[in-house]
Scaffold this active site. Sequence first.
Site, mmCIF file in Angstrom:
data_model
loop_
_atom_site.group_PDB
_atom_site.id
_atom_site.type_symbol
_atom_site.label_atom_id
_atom_site.label_comp_id
_atom_site.label_asym_id
_atom_site.label_seq_id
_atom_site.Cartn_x
_atom_site.Cartn_y
_atom_site.Cartn_z
ATOM 1 N N LYS A 81 0.806 -1.218 0.000
ATOM 2 C CA LYS A 81 0.000 0.000 0.000
ATOM 3 C C LYS A 81 0.842 1.273 0.000
ATOM 4 O O LYS A 81 0.313 2.360 -0.229
ATOM 5 C CB LYS A 81 -0.975 0.007 1.181
ATOM 6 C CG LYS A 81 -1.957 -1.132 1.218
ATOM 7 C CD LYS A 81 -2.821 -1.329 -0.026
ATOM 8 C CE LYS A 81 -3.685 -0.185 -0.415
ATOM 9 N NZ LYS A 81 -4.934 -0.613 -1.104
HETATM 10 N N1 PMP Z 1 -3.346 -7.517 1.849
HETATM 11 C C1 PMP Z 1 -3.060 -6.571 2.743
HETATM 12 C C2 PMP Z 1 -2.294 -6.953 3.956
HETATM 13 C C3 PMP Z 1 -3.512 -5.250 2.552
HETATM 14 O O1 PMP Z 1 -3.252 -4.312 3.471
HETATM 15 C C4 PMP Z 1 -4.266 -4.936 1.402
HETATM 16 C C5 PMP Z 1 -4.817 -3.559 1.226
HETATM 17 N N2 PMP Z 1 -6.029 -3.347 1.930
HETATM 18 C C6 PMP Z 1 -4.536 -5.967 0.485
HETATM 19 C C7 PMP Z 1 -4.039 -7.230 0.734
HETATM 20 C C8 PMP Z 1 -5.373 -5.745 -0.745
HETATM 21 O O2 PMP Z 1 -4.817 -4.871 -1.645
HETATM 22 P P1 PMP Z 1 -5.759 -3.958 -2.544
HETATM 23 O O3 PMP Z 1 -6.409 -2.965 -1.635
HETATM 24 O O4 PMP Z 1 -4.839 -3.317 -3.503
HETATM 25 O O5 PMP Z 1 -6.772 -4.829 -3.213
#
Ligand code: PMP
Length: 477
Positions: free
Chosen positions: A47
């Site tokens: 992120k």
């Molecule tokens: N895994 C973790 C540990 C995350 O913090 C996030 C972000 N919320 C995600 C997966 C998913 O990523 P995205 O928001 O880009 O779909």
Amino acid sequence: MSAPAVHESVLDAIGGTPLIRLARLGAGLAAPVYAKAEFLSIGGSVKDRAALSMVLAAERDGLLAPGGTIVEATSGNTGIGLAIVGRRRGYRVIAAVADRTAPEKWDILRAYGAEVVLAPTAVPLEDPAHLFNVVRRIVEETPGAWLADQYDNQANPDAHVRTTGPEIWEQTGGRVTHFVAGVGTGGTITGTGGHLKAVSGGAVTVVGADPESSVYGGGDGSPYYVESIGHFIHPDTVEDRWPLAYRRDAADAFERIPDRESLLTARRLAREEGILAGPSSGTAVAAALRVARRLGPEDLVVVLLPDSGRSYLSKVHSDAWMRQWGFLEDGGAVETGGAVENAVPAEPTGLRPLLDSAGPLVTVDADATVGEAARTLHGVPGGVAPAVLARTARPYGVSAAEVVGAVSREVLAAALADGSAKPDAPLGALLGPALPAVGVGQSVAEARAALGSGHPGVLVLVDGRAAGVLPRPALAD
Ligand code: PMP
């Protein structure tokens, strides 16, 4: 090998993560599986990329100006990225975090200088206490505030179109054939997957890794135990909304992974590969291994590991936590012929023998009438049952979070006998507090301690879901 980069600012150390072959977990598979190690980004997660992209876009669009405040609803990692980028560029940062996220992330946010506001997880979208409504209020009340809004902000997937996708294409020399990632806001899969499809002329297959009960992959939205991915719907939510950062055709297919498989895979990653990653990495790797099993030597799978396991030492990487929720039945992982797995011991231990003789789980709908509840409890050993929300569908079992109380035959009989309740009256007032929950791998002594002096029984969890009730007499010395 060229020397590692020299950066003039921490912001330049975002992204640029290596690919690491999962040689042990992928042993015996024809297709190589490479992990994109996002935990090596400067803030410890994927992120960071979205955070930098959103802040730069907001500055460019005049939404964020000197003296401004960055506000975000986050499961932690976006907040950490925003704290790093935001504080470095001189902003105040407020992160509203769901109270069920790992507490390690709250501390990391505070360490970077963010202000942390905790909001309850288990409330419908319409509730003023819901995370999304909390951040809207903070923005209204704070002059110069800007809501990063990762769920609907196009700068989130754009970060992955510009960085993650091109990195993977270049790192694999264009040989990647399958990309596997979890879906939270959908930014990663939409941006990275979209880019890889575009540069490959549509040849790359994109696979979403989803908790089994999440609605993205076709589940009913009931609770699950992997944080930061999937889509949960509270049973009282009136109108569900999917993030705009997620393009619904981003994934060609989904692998739906039960919680146990996700969590045990995250633990195997640490023990066998030396990669300490979070639970959503476990989901993604479990999905990638399923995908790779169907492929040949000409294929190449890249799976994205979103964050580090250091944020979850109190959860998935804690034996005590795993046992508490019924994901471990022995003392921890055991070595079996080179593979580490959670073997069910030959001699049943913990509460398993008592659970096996306790009879099937009986639940009562919290919306039932007194008469209906009394009929349900008729003949149930111990005469006590957990009460669950009637509106909740249960194809994946009753998660501990769906249990709203307990009801006992004695209480119903007494109320019916003395006339304080009629059979057609709602159960409501006769509902007692939820039974204390214990994991099937916990000891009888721990179950007795949880029982205390007042509860009529304990609820036994297997894989985080209600598996049976042990009434007080079953736990007697
Ligand atoms: N895994 C973790 C540990 C995350 O913090 C996030 C972000 N919320 C995600 C997966 C998913 O990523 P995205 O928001 O880009 O779909």
